[in-house]
Design a protein around this motif. Structure first.
Motif, PDB file in Angstrom:
ATOM      1  N   ALA A 382       0.899  -1.087   0.194  1.00 36.07           N
ATOM      2  CA  ALA A 382      -0.155  -0.296   0.130  1.00 36.07           C
ATOM      3  C   ALA A 382       1.089   1.124  -0.135  1.00 36.07           C
ATOM      4  N   GLN A 383       0.658   2.238  -0.856  1.00 38.30           N
ATOM      5  CA  GLN A 383       1.221   3.466  -0.884  1.00 38.30           C
ATOM      6  C   GLN A 383       0.581   4.620  -1.428  1.00 38.30           C
ATOM      7  N   PRO A 384       1.106   5.862  -1.272  1.00 35.96           N
ATOM      8  CA  PRO A 384       0.270   7.034  -1.622  1.00 35.96           C
ATOM      9  C   PRO A 384       0.088   6.928  -2.982  1.00 35.96           C
ATOM     10  N   LYS A 385      -0.830   7.588  -3.217  1.00 35.44           N
ATOM     11  CA  LYS A 385      -1.436   7.622  -4.755  1.00 35.44           C
ATOM     12  C   LYS A 385      -0.576   8.026  -5.702  1.00 35.44           C
ATOM     13  N   ALA A 390       2.003   5.735 -10.275  1.00 34.80           N
ATOM     14  CA  ALA A 390       3.044   5.802 -11.264  1.00 34.80           C
ATOM     15  C   ALA A 390       3.537   4.354 -11.582  1.00 34.80           C
ATOM     16  N   LYS A 391       3.050   3.353 -10.595  1.00 33.88           N
ATOM     17  CA  LYS A 391       3.598   1.883 -10.738  1.00 33.88           C
ATOM     18  C   LYS A 391       2.428   1.015 -11.542  1.00 33.88           C
ATOM     19  N   PRO A 395       2.750   4.407 -17.861  1.00 36.12           N
ATOM     20  CA  PRO A 395       4.080   4.788 -17.669  1.00 36.12           C
ATOM     21  C   PRO A 395       4.812   3.873 -16.988  1.00 36.12           C
ATOM     22  N   GLY A 396       4.158   3.151 -15.826  1.00 38.23           N
ATOM     23  CA  GLY A 396       5.072   2.369 -15.043  1.00 38.23           C
ATOM     24  C   GLY A 396       5.127   0.737 -15.490  1.00 38.23           C
ATOM     25  N   GLY A 397       4.514   0.731 -16.677  1.00 43.46           N
ATOM     26  CA  GLY A 397       4.705  -0.823 -17.386  1.00 43.46           C
ATOM     27  C   GLY A 397       3.365  -1.652 -16.704  1.00 43.46           C
ATOM     28  N   TYR A 398       2.415  -1.182 -16.106  1.00 45.83           N
ATOM     29  CA  TYR A 398       1.325  -1.718 -15.579  1.00 45.83           C
ATOM     30  C   TYR A 398       1.704  -2.717 -14.577  1.00 45.83           C
ATOM     31  N   ASP A 399       2.736  -2.217 -13.722  1.00 43.98           N
ATOM     32  CA  ASP A 399       3.425  -3.293 -12.908  1.00 43.98           C
ATOM     33  C   ASP A 399       2.750  -3.673 -11.838  1.00 43.98           C
ATOM     34  N   THR A 400       1.706  -4.552 -11.983  1.00 45.54           N
ATOM     35  CA  THR A 400       0.953  -4.990 -10.822  1.00 45.54           C
ATOM     36  C   THR A 400       0.262  -6.211 -11.342  1.00 45.54           C
ATOM     37  N   ASP A 401       0.124  -7.115 -10.184  1.00 44.11           N
ATOM     38  CA  ASP A 401      -0.542  -8.308 -10.470  1.00 44.11           C
ATOM     39  C   ASP A 401      -1.848  -8.521  -9.862  1.00 44.11           C
ATOM     40  N   PHE A 402      -2.230  -7.780  -8.891  1.00 41.50           N
ATOM     41  CA  PHE A 402      -3.393  -7.857  -8.096  1.00 41.50           C
ATOM     42  C   PHE A 402      -3.491  -6.391  -7.471  1.00 41.50           C
ATOM     43  N   TYR A 403      -5.004  -5.869  -7.631  1.00 41.66           N
ATOM     44  CA  TYR A 403      -4.542  -4.271  -7.315  1.00 41.66           C
ATOM     45  C   TYR A 403      -6.136  -3.937  -7.188  1.00 41.66           C
TER      46      TYR A 403
END
Lengths: 511, 326
Positions: A382-385, A390-391, A395-403
């Protein structure tokens, strides 16, 4: 109405600031809502969000590709200039300018012509039944004023020498801006020459941003402000306990949902190698059924949430009643995981903002613990918006597996939801840019293409229903809930709380 | 002396450059500014174009050297969120922060010195012990908690003072906005100044107390007593005067930190100063404001230290010699 003998001031505090005043600079609810007190569009939305005439008195579709707008006569801008077709044509050009953030309001290839001073015709290249759905926040500017002020092109973030339109406003709306210190204070005064009949009794509105939650609530309790947005859910009892203040709550259109990375062949954050478990519908379904939405509603959201079966708010789709959430059933979820070949679960990371939506991080924590019960280990990030987006965006390369993500369709229409959240996309975001997990269904895409040009409302709703049915069956996402709006106000203030969270003073009264 | 000053100046410039570089590198981790600049519907292609136009795709060192080149001319660019020149924005917020800081420092002195004297003179009285206990709270409670407590007690429950903001302000000379000339402005100053000044007040009180105890033990005080001078003359004329030298030094040095650490107080009280501007900038990834603010604060500290160094050398030539020898 509107006794001017007595000064009725509304002091309003919001958690964010009102920055540049150019209505084409930032496509954001709060900014557009505030400017909606000063500017007006061709259409307006009433207290129930229904589209009603604004600066256009009426409109008709001559044929599927031609729309004709009859403009209101006798309307004046705050500086005294007359409103006419030239202003509409000018605004239509301006909003499509390179530096505008609201380009999507108008089809880029539409042609606008002036028939006479109070008639405007729009030619489209393909039918568009929802052409005017977002026009309540496409505010009409005065051509002469903009030219005189050097504000012909919208103020953009990339400007090195912002034009005066960033700090001045000249609209046709019920209020005018009296003074504006960005980030500190903005004062609105009623526009005496407004064409409509005022439904408020205000003589002044003072807006101040108050970022700290505690200070904002204290300011309300101390009587230093009359209206605050938002009140943190844990402070609601405190606000209601005070004899002079109360919390005003209601469902917001924003729908919170969870999404899975279905784009990649292997999840970087998972211990499952060589394949992507989220490509198996059973896994997605297991996650869905493992989440106890009622518990989240009761404990995390303190009952200020409305669980939903779709990615759109219940109010915004006529057939949403035909859909139901999958039942909460941890045993079934475990079985589904076993069927998919993960009897002992697996590990995955979850991305979550912690300052964007109501209790966002707490929701994610609840989800993590619920998934732990079916054997899935979720590492929460969990991090600030600012860092989160950005992640997880392009631009962050859709760097997430579950969101976790929240979405309100700007047009209040399903097409926006389907295309943005479920449209097939590539790595660069071409396609459905906010489909962070990269869900892709050719059938849904084909339906979306039909929906966007279908003029018959009944057929269109049917197509939308088909698309949602596919998404629901495939568990493209996990819809969670509509969060609630919580405003705090002094008891002597009456104001309409619209579910789109626009704060509109022209319906406010001080008693 | 001049050689020493020049050497110090070069060092100071070096420090500024390092601060600027470190802060610039840090900005890479605060997030993507472009997301804060556009609405949700804005396409990735347009976001990319904006990123390119803002120069965010350039290597950090290129961005940094561009920033330094402009900063030398006091051009800090345009704020992403407010679309206004950063230098003008900071200048417009400067009066609020400076007034708050000076009033806080004044409060710390005016309250801290007498309390220090009292606790020094009457060490074992109940009041002196209470002062010391209270001062412990001042040191140990975090600023934001003190601020929120004051707001809830004084503004919400008692309704005596405004809970946030600066009240009415008046413009002096076109650019300086002051809250010192209006009733609501003065009322608004009280709570934030106490919050911001409490720590310094405690510091000064304990410093004065310690110095007083020290001085009262010295021979010249004993002689003064033997000469039959009045208590008043001894305590204030001789003892207090001699304790004030370190107090003045500390107060001067602390002023820099008051200005820098006003951030928290300004946030709690929505005080429209530079600190609040900086915090809003952090939340919105407004890099031009962050960079300019950090540079300004660095400049403040470097300048204060530079002046202090020179003052020491002027006072005590041994420092100069030692410096030259090394």
């Amino acid at each position: 109405m509107g006794s001017t003998a007595q000064a009725e001031t509304l002091r309003f505090a919001f958690q964010g600031t009102l920055n540049a005043l150019d209505p084409y600079s930032l496509n954001e609810t709060f900014t557009l809502g505030m400017l909606g007190n000063v500017y007006e569009g061709l259409t307006k939305r009433d207290k129930d969000l229904k589209i009603i005439p604004g600066l256009a008195e009426s409109w008709e579709t001559v044929d599927p590709l031609t729309w004709r707008f009859k403009l209101r006569e006798g309307v004046k801008f705050a500086n005294g200039n007359d409103f006419n077709a030239d202003d509409v044509i000018f605004s239509a050009e301006r909003i499509r300018a390179e530096t505008s953030d609201l380009k999507t309001r108008i089809p880029a290839d539409s042609t606008w012509t002036k028939i006479d001073d109070y008639t405007v015709e729009v030619k489209l290249t393909s039918p568009n039944p929802i052409l005017h759905y977002e026009w309540d926040t496409w505010y009409i500017l005065d051509k002469e004023w903009a030219e005189a002020e050097g504000a012909v092109t919208p103020v953009s973030a990339r400007d090195t020498n912002p034009g005066p339109a960033a700090f001045k406003a000249n609209g046709t709306g019920p209020f005018a801006i009296d003074s504006h210190e960005p980030g500190v204070k903005t004062i609105f005064k009623p526009n005496e020459s407004w064409w409509g009949t005022p439904e408020h009794n205000l003589t002044e509105v003072v807006f101040t941003p108050i970022a700290a939650d505690g200070t904002r609530v204290a300011a309300l309790l101390a009587g230093d402000v009359d209206l605050v947005d938002p009140v943190p859910v844990q402070d609601i009892p405190r606000v209601n306990a005070d004899p002079n203040t109360e919390a005003l709550t209601g469902p917001e259109l924003r729908v919170i949902h969870l999404g899975f990375n279905q784009f990649r062949d292997e999840l970087p954050t998972s211990d499952v190698k060589g394949k992507n478990p989220f490509r198996d519908v059973n896994v997605r379904k297991a996650f869905y059924q493992a989440i106890d939405i009622e518990a989240i509603k009761a404990r995390v959201m303190r009952d200020l949430a409305t669980p939903v079966p779709l990615l759109i708010a219940n109010e915004l789709f006529a057939h949403s009643g035909d859909f139901q959430r999958l039942p909460f059933d941890p045993d079934a979820a475990k079985q589904l995981l076993a069927d998919a070949g993960y009897p002992d679960g697996f590990t995955v990371a979850m991305d979550c903002p912690n300052d964007r939506y109501v209790n966002d991080e707490a929701i994610c924590q609840a989800v993590v613990s619920m998934l732990a019960r079916i054997g899935v280990t979720v590492n929460l990030n969990a991090q600030p918006k600012a860092q989160y987006f950005a992640k997880v965006l392009a631009p962050g390369g859709y760097d997430t597996d579950f969101y976790l993500l929240g979405w309100t369709p700007g047009s209040f229409d399903s097409w926006n939801v389907i295309t943005n959240l479920a449209g097939c996309r590539d790595e660069t975001g071409k396609g459905g840019p906010f489909n962070l997990g990269g869900y892709c269904s050719e059938e849904v895409d084909a339906l979306a293409a039909k929906i966007v040009v279908e003029n018959d409302p009944a057929t269109r709703d049917q197509l939308i229903k088909e698309a949602y049915t596919i998404m629901t069956n495939e568990v493209s996402h996990i819809p969670m809930h509509q969060q609630s709006l919580v405003w705090g106000k002094r008891k002597n203030i009456d104001i309409v709380q619209r579910p789109d969270n626009q704060v509109l003073f022209y319906w406010a009264n001080v008693n | 002396m001049i050689a020493f000053a020049i050497r110090r100046l070069v060092q100071a410039l070096g420090v500024m450059l390092v601060v600027a570089l470190i802060s610039f590198l840090m900005f890479r981790f605060v997030g993507d500014p472009v997301n804060q600049l556009v609405g949700v519907d804005t396409s990735p292609q347009e976001r990319e174009a904006l990123r390119q136009a803002l120069g965010l795709n350039d290597p950090v060192l290129v961005q940094f050297s561009r920033f330094i080149q402009k900063a030398v001319l006091l051009d800090f660019g345009i704020s992403y969120q407010f679309k206004q020149p950063v230098a003008a924005l900071i200048a417009s917020r400067l009066p609020a922060t400076l007034e708050l800081s000076f009033v806080s420092a004044l409060f710390a002195l005016v309250v801290g010195v007498p309390m220090g004297v009292y606790t020094g003179l009457y060490r074992n009285t109940f009041l002196a012990r209470s002062f010391l206990s209270i001062s412990l709270i001042g040191v140990s409670l975090p600023t934001f908690l003190i601020g929120i407590l004051l707001i809830f007690v004084v503004s919400v429950n008692l309704g005596w003072l405004p809970s946030f903001g600066r009240g009415e302000t008046v413009r002096i000379g076109g650019f300086w906005s002051t809250g010192l000339l209006t009733k609501s402005g003065l009322q608004s100053l009280i709570l934030p100044s106490i919050t911001l000044g409490l720590f310094q007040m405690t510091l000064i009180m304990r410093l004065v107390r310690g110095e007083m105890l020290e001085v009262l033990r010295t021979d010249y005080i004993k002689f003064a007593r033997a000469r039959g001078l009045s208590r008043r003359a001894i305590n204030f004329g001789h003892a207090l005067k001699n304790t004030l030298v370190p107090v003045i030094t500390i107060t001067g040095l602390q002023l820099g930190s008051i200005i820098a650490f006003a951030i928290i107080t300004e946030t709690v009280f929505q005080w429209p100063g530079m600190g609040l501007l900086f915090l809003q900038a952090v939340q919105n990834v407004d890099i031009p404001i962050m960079a300019a603010y950090l540079l300004l604060i660095a400049f403040l500290f470097v300048a204060i230290n530079f002046i202090v160094d020179l003052a020491y050398v002027a006072v005590d030539p041994r420092i100069r010699l030692g410096g030259a020898a090394s």
